[in-house]
Design a protein around this motif. Structure first.
Motif, mmCIF file in Angstrom:
data_model
loop_
_atom_site.group_PDB
_atom_site.id
_atom_site.type_symbol
_atom_site.label_atom_id
_atom_site.label_comp_id
_atom_site.label_asym_id
_atom_site.label_seq_id
_atom_site.Cartn_x
_atom_site.Cartn_y
_atom_site.Cartn_z
ATOM 1 N N THR A 93 155.087 -26.975 -43.313
ATOM 2 C CA THR A 93 154.112 -26.858 -44.396
ATOM 3 C C THR A 93 153.763 -28.240 -44.921
ATOM 4 N N TRP A 94 152.469 -28.476 -45.074
ATOM 5 C CA TRP A 94 151.943 -29.745 -45.537
ATOM 6 C C TRP A 94 151.148 -29.548 -46.820
ATOM 7 N N ARG A 95 151.175 -30.552 -47.679
ATOM 8 C CA ARG A 95 150.292 -30.548 -48.847
ATOM 9 C C ARG A 95 148.909 -31.017 -48.410
ATOM 10 N N ILE A 96 147.886 -30.275 -48.797
ATOM 11 C CA ILE A 96 146.511 -30.597 -48.429
ATOM 12 C C ILE A 96 145.931 -31.591 -49.424
ATOM 13 N N SER A 149 148.917 -35.287 -45.687
ATOM 14 C CA SER A 149 149.673 -36.533 -45.654
ATOM 15 C C SER A 149 151.049 -36.329 -46.248
ATOM 16 N N GLY A 150 151.930 -37.300 -45.978
ATOM 17 C CA GLY A 150 153.277 -37.271 -46.528
ATOM 18 C C GLY A 150 154.292 -36.779 -45.526
ATOM 19 N N GLU A 151 155.299 -36.094 -46.030
ATOM 20 C CA GLU A 151 156.362 -35.519 -45.205
ATOM 21 C C GLU A 151 156.187 -34.003 -45.153
ATOM 22 N N PRO A 152 156.185 -33.402 -43.981
ATOM 23 C CA PRO A 152 156.083 -31.944 -43.918
ATOM 24 C C PRO A 152 157.408 -31.286 -44.293
ATOM 25 N N ARG A 153 157.313 -30.052 -44.750
ATOM 26 C CA ARG A 153 158.515 -29.283 -45.046
ATOM 27 C C ARG A 153 158.745 -28.296 -43.898
ATOM 28 N N ARG A 154 159.872 -28.463 -43.236
ATOM 29 C CA ARG A 154 160.195 -27.629 -42.066
ATOM 30 C C ARG A 154 160.876 -26.334 -42.524
ATOM 31 N N ASN A 155 160.434 -25.223 -41.952
ATOM 32 C CA ASN A 155 161.039 -23.923 -42.230
ATOM 33 C C ASN A 155 161.113 -23.151 -40.919
ATOM 34 N N GLY A 156 162.191 -23.396 -40.172
ATOM 35 C CA GLY A 156 162.350 -22.733 -38.878
ATOM 36 C C GLY A 156 161.251 -23.137 -37.916
ATOM 37 N N PRO A 173 148.618 -21.776 -52.316
ATOM 38 C CA PRO A 173 147.398 -22.565 -52.532
ATOM 39 C C PRO A 173 147.690 -24.061 -52.543
ATOM 40 N N GLY A 174 146.835 -24.827 -51.891
ATOM 41 C CA GLY A 174 147.019 -26.270 -51.838
ATOM 42 C C GLY A 174 147.915 -26.739 -50.720
ATOM 43 N N PHE A 175 148.370 -25.798 -49.878
ATOM 44 C CA PHE A 175 149.258 -26.156 -48.777
ATOM 45 C C PHE A 175 148.738 -25.563 -47.471
ATOM 46 N N LEU A 176 149.180 -26.157 -46.381
ATOM 47 C CA LEU A 176 148.838 -25.697 -45.039
ATOM 48 C C LEU A 176 150.124 -25.460 -44.268
ATOM 49 N N THR A 177 150.257 -24.279 -43.687
ATOM 50 C CA THR A 177 151.410 -23.967 -42.852
ATOM 51 C C THR A 177 150.934 -23.670 -41.439
#
Length: 351
Positions: free
Chosen positions: A64-67, A53-60, A23-27
Motif C-alpha cells: 500500500t502506497w500513499r497517493i 512516493s515514500g516507503e510502501p507498507r507491505r501486507n502479505g 481513501p488517499g492510498f493505493l494497494t
C-alpha cells in the motif's frame, strides 16, 4: 526474436490490479517493482495517472502506497501499470514549454522546448533522448535537472516511436537510423553554429547520443553526455533478456543474422540492416572522448550493468554512478542522490 526486438511501438500494458484501499492510498500486488521505495508513476487503464512516493507498507502479497495529494483515488478493480514516469506531460511537472515540430529526415519530429523557444540563441542546449518503447514524458526527470542548472532543453520524439513520425513499417532500427532525426534537431538548434550540446541518453537513447558524440559532424560540439541505463551492446542485451525469459543464449543469438543480413533484415520488416558492431560501445568506448556520466541500477535485468562498468573503465573520461534502481529508474529509487550527482557533473569544469 528479431521481430520482437524491433517491433513497432505498442500501447502500455496494464499488468496490475488495483485492490481495495483506504481513501488517499493505493494497494496493488507486491512485486519487485511495487515494493521498492522511492517516487513512482502509476498508469491506469482509464487513462488516469497517479504519483506515489515514500516507503510502501507491505501486507502479505500486497503493498500500500500513499497517493500524491494532487491525484484522485483510483477505482477498485482497475488495471494499472507501474512506471518510472512520474509526470505525464510538462504541465503535470509544473514546467512551461513549447511543443514545436522540427523538420527531420523522417518528417516533422514533435519536440518539446523548455526554458526557451525554437529559434532562440543559446550557447548550450540539453537534448534528452528516450529509449525503445518509451515517450518524451520519461525525460521530464532529466529536463528538471538541466533547467535547475540554467540549461534550456529540447526533447524530440524521433521516428517510429509512439509520438514520432512513422517510417517504413514502423520498426525500430535500434538507434542506427533514429540518430538521423536527433542530428536534424541539433541542426535546428544551431542558430549561430557555435552552440554546444549536453546529451542525455536513456536506454536506447544512449545509442543515439554516443553515435552523435563519435560523429565527424557533431562530435566536437558535444560538451558532455549523461547516460541512464545505457544500451551499449545489443548482443549482451539479447543475452540478458533471453536469460530473464529462460531462453538459452545460443537461441537468442540466432536473432543476430536477422538484424545484420540485408535480405533477412528485410524479411523481418527493417528497411536496412543494423550493424551491431558499429553499435557496440563497450568495444568502442575509447572513441568517446567527451566527459560521460553513467547512471545504472543494480536491479536492471534488461540491460547489463556489467556493460556500463566496462564502458566506464575504457572510455577516457567516463564515470559510473551505480544505484539501487532498475532499468531507467535510478532517479526514482533515489531522486536526491541522482539529481545531486548529475548537477555536479553539469557544473564541473574539469570533468
Amino acid at each position: 526474436m528479431a521481430r520482437r526486438l524491433t517491433a513497432p511501438p505498442r500501447p502500455r500494458r496494464h499488468r496490475l490490479t488495483v485492490l481495495p484501499s483506504a481513501p488517499g492510498f493505493l494497494t496493488v500486488p507486491a512485486t519487485e517493482s511495487t515494493m521498492q521505495a522511492g517516487e513512482w508513476g502509476v498508469f491506469l487503464d482509464s487513462g488516469a495517472h497517479l504519483r506515489v512516493s515514500g516507503e510502501p507498507r507491505r501486507n502479505g502479497p500486497t503493498v500500500t502506497w500513499r497517493i500524491d495529494e494532487r491525484c484522485g483515488p483510483p477505482e477498485e478493480g482497475r488495471r494499472a501499470a507501474w512506471s518510472g514516469i512520474v509526470a505525464v506531460d510538462p504541465a503535470s511537472a509544473a514546467r512551461t514549454y513549447v511543443d514545436h515540430p522540427v523538420p527531420a529526415r523522417a518528417g516533422a519530429v514533435p519536440t518539446w522546448f523548455f526554458d526557451s523557444a525554437p529559434g532562440d540563441e543559446h550557447p548550450v542546449w540539453a537534448v534528452h533522448i528516450f529509449g525503445l518503447g518509451s515517450t518524451r514524458s520519461g525525460m521530464l526527470r532529466s529536463v528538471g535537472i538541466a533547467s535547475d542548472e540554467g540549461i534550456p532543453s529540447a526533447v524530440p520524439a524521433y521516428r517510429n516511436t509512439l509520438e514520432g513520425p512513422t517510417v517504413g513499417r514502423g520498426r525500430s532500427h535500434l538507434g542506427a537510423t533514429e540518430v538521423d532525426d536527433v542530428a536534424d534537431v541539433l541542426g535546428a538548434l544551431s542558430v549561430t553554429g557555435g552552440e554546444r550540446f549536453v546529451l542525455f541518453g536513456w536506454s536506447m537513447g544512449a545509442q543515439i547520443a554516443l553515435q552523435l558524440a563519435d560523429s565527424a559532424a557533431w562530435g566536437s560540439r558535444i560538451d558532455r553526455l549523461v547516460l541512464d541505463s545505457p544500451v551499449l551492446d545489443w548482443r549482451s542485451v539479447l543475452d540478458a533478456n533471453a536469460a530473464r525469459a529462460k531462453v538459452p543464449p545460443r537461441l537468442a543469438r540466432l536473432a543476430i543474422p536477422w538484424l545484420e543480413g540485408r535480405r533477412r533484415a528485410r524479411a523481418v520488416g527493417l528497411s536496412s540492416p543494423v550493424d551491431l558492431d558499429r553499435l557496440d560501445w563497450v568495444r568502442r568506448a575509447e572513441r568517446i572522448t567527451q566527459p560521460v556520466l553513467v547512471h545504472h541500477g543494480s536491479r536492471d535485468w534488461s540491460v547489463p550493468l556489467d556493460d556500463s562498468r566496462a564502458f566506464a573503465e575504457r572510455a577516457p573520461r567516463a564515470t559510473l554512478v551505480p544505484s539501487a534502481g532498475g532499468h531507467t529508474t535510478g532517479w526514482n529509487a533515489g531522486p536526491a542522490d541522482y539529481i545531486a550527482s548529475t548537477a555536479r557533473f553539469l557544473r564541473a569544469d574539469d570533468v
